[in-house]
Design an enzyme around this catalytic site. Structure first.
Site, mmCIF file in Angstrom:
data_model
loop_
_atom_site.group_PDB
_atom_site.id
_atom_site.type_symbol
_atom_site.label_atom_id
_atom_site.label_comp_id
_atom_site.label_asym_id
_atom_site.label_seq_id
_atom_site.Cartn_x
_atom_site.Cartn_y
_atom_site.Cartn_z
ATOM 1 N N PHE A 71 -5.087 3.326 14.507
ATOM 2 C CA PHE A 71 -5.088 4.347 13.528
ATOM 3 C C PHE A 71 -6.176 3.848 12.595
ATOM 4 C CE2 PHE A 71 -1.839 6.893 15.310
ATOM 5 C CZ PHE A 71 -1.590 7.970 14.528
ATOM 6 N N LYS A 104 -12.233 -3.659 18.355
ATOM 7 C CA LYS A 104 -10.792 -4.018 18.535
ATOM 8 C C LYS A 104 -10.496 -3.609 20.075
ATOM 9 C CE LYS A 104 -10.196 -4.122 14.157
ATOM 10 N NZ LYS A 104 -9.614 -5.024 13.146
ATOM 11 N N ASN A 129 0.683 -1.180 -0.075
ATOM 12 C CA ASN A 129 0.077 -0.034 -0.072
ATOM 13 C C ASN A 129 0.909 1.249 0.027
ATOM 14 O OD1 ASN A 129 0.379 0.682 2.902
ATOM 15 N ND2 ASN A 129 -0.550 -1.367 3.131
ATOM 16 N N ASP A 146 -4.495 -6.402 4.851
ATOM 17 C CA ASP A 146 -5.707 -7.514 5.190
ATOM 18 C C ASP A 146 -5.517 -8.617 4.538
ATOM 19 O OD1 ASP A 146 -6.699 -5.289 7.112
ATOM 20 O OD2 ASP A 146 -7.506 -4.499 5.158
ATOM 21 N N LYS A 190 9.304 -16.724 -10.744
ATOM 22 C CA LYS A 190 8.475 -15.672 -11.556
ATOM 23 C C LYS A 190 7.337 -16.247 -12.292
ATOM 24 C CE LYS A 190 8.840 -11.639 -14.552
ATOM 25 N NZ LYS A 190 10.118 -10.952 -15.411
ATOM 26 N N LYS A 213 -14.275 0.584 14.799
ATOM 27 C CA LYS A 213 -13.001 0.061 15.077
ATOM 28 C C LYS A 213 -12.385 0.159 16.460
ATOM 29 C CE LYS A 213 -8.475 -0.029 13.033
ATOM 30 N NZ LYS A 213 -7.632 0.315 11.738
#
Length: 399
Positions: A322, A340, A209, A278, A288, A336
């Site tokens: 975060f 959590k 990301n 995730d 490859k 969240k």
């Protein structure tokens, strides 16, 4: 709070050097012992005798002027200082410090000191915004140097803008606050995660990301500056490691989970800023994958939810998560926070390019389990980190 502190003021060659006289006076009045080093150009604006009279100490201007033959002056002064403040810090001096140049008494002493160093920039607004100056300040900040931001106003050159040396009263106030702050978390152990993870598909490809790790690294620096022992678990980044922080480099989500789990029982506070994948490819191919004319389908599986594990297994740790979202910030963040079992969560709208991934600025909302909400307006990620540490400390104090 500054009583008994040994402070060196480095005065460089800018018109704002006259303000350093008042700074010397106010620090002396606060009970600090002050010694002054001046560059040759600074003596063109203010005389050494003025600082000598106010500080009641000799003023240093020449590397080769050894006032005491039993010591080497610049080393002795570097070791003596508890605090080193450059006021004014010109563009030239900032450039010297950032590039390790030591060609006069001030820059040589700076290179030798292990004390806390503050820079109070003062220069023309266009100089302050020049890419070279900006990069030099970023480099110094990453090394642990602290900045006293210049103010906006009328400058000696006739321009109106940012670049005016902060007022002496405000500088003393900031030094007092910072002196108190640096022992706030003494004895506490803080675990911070930062950056992205990489989930391998084959030997040359991976899923990841846009996280740069900048926010997590800034938080690690700020926690360390507050006196904490800091463990930083970092995914792949191009950032310099914060000083006096123990860094654990990982790549995948599973590696980050194992490292965090290993450290978890030791720490008092966890701040999880890392953008952990995730999902990961269910199978990693040994060689490859060669392209052909057929579509490529990759089956993905869930990674371990690190934050959920921490919330489920916490004892006395204070856990901050975060939430980097592109919409419905508070709705997703609050969900969240509860699911959590967190103590607080920091909400960050990454859809805005100026405060999103890889930007140098941020703007966040700090939510607590008790329902408290604090908006932190846009600022540099280091300034945001300082605010977040302050807010966490407030919440811990209520416990």
């Amino acid at each position: 709070m500054l009583k008994g502190k040994k402070i060196v003021i480095g005065v460089s060659g800018g018109i704002a050097a006259y303000k350093a006289i008042a700074l010397t006076s106010k620090l002396t009045q606060s009970g600090a012992e002050v010694k002054v080093i001046m560059t040759k150009h600074a003596t063109e604006f203010v005389t050494p005798l003025t600082f000598q009279a106010i500080s009641r100490n000799p003023v240093y201007t020449d590397t080769f002027d050894e006032k005491d033959s039993s010591v080497i002056a610049h080393i002795d002064l570097a070791d003596w200082a508890d605090i080193f403040i450059l006021a004014p810090a010109t563009a030239n001096l900032i450039g010297k410090v950032a590039n390790g140049v030591a060609d006069d008494m001030l820059s040589t002493t700076l290179l030798a000191t292990q004390s806390t160093v503050y820079l109070a920039p003062a220069m023309n607004v266009h100089m302050y915004q020049h890419p070279a100056v900006v990069e030099n300040m970023k480099k110094l900040e990453s090394w642990g140097y602290r900045f006293i931001e210049p103010g906006d106003g009328y400058l000696a050159c006739g321009y109106i803008g940012k670049g005016r040396l902060e007022e002496p009263e405000k500088m003393v106030e900031l030094l007092e606050m910072d002196t108190n702050r640096t022992t706030k978390w003494k004895g506490k152990k803080v675990l911070i995660t930062a950056g992205p993870t990489r989930e391998a598909l084959d030997p040359v490809r991976y899923f990841t990301n846009y996280s740069s790790g900048k926010m997590g690294y800034a938080l690690a620096q700020s926690a360390m500056e507050n006196g904490a022992e800091v463990y930083l678990v970092s995914g792949p980044t191009h950032l310099e490691e914060p000083q006096n922080v123990r860094v654990f480099h990982v790549s995948s989500a599973s590696q980050m989970f194992e490292t965090v789990k290993h450290l978890y029982d030791e720490v008092d506070i966890v701040v999880k800023t890392a953008a952990v994948a995730d999902y990961r490819p269910k199978q990693t191919v040994e060689h490859k994958i060669k392209k052909n004319n057929e579509p490529l389908s990759v089956e993905m599986e869930r990674t371990t939810d690190i934050l959920h594990y921490l919330g489920e297994h916490k004892r006395n740790q204070f856990i901050v998560g975060f939430a980097a979202e592109t919409q419905n910030l508070k709705e997703y963040g609050t969900k969240k926070l509860v699911s959590k079992n967190l103590d607080a969560i920091v909400l960050n709208d990454v859809s805005q390019s100026d405060i999103g991934f890889d930007s140098d600025q941020n703007q966040v909302i700090f939510l607590t389990r008790a329902g408290n909400e604090q908006f932190v307006p846009q600022a540099s990620k280091k300034q945001i980190a300082d605010q977040i540490i302050h807010l966490i400390d407030n919440e811990i104090g209520k416990g």
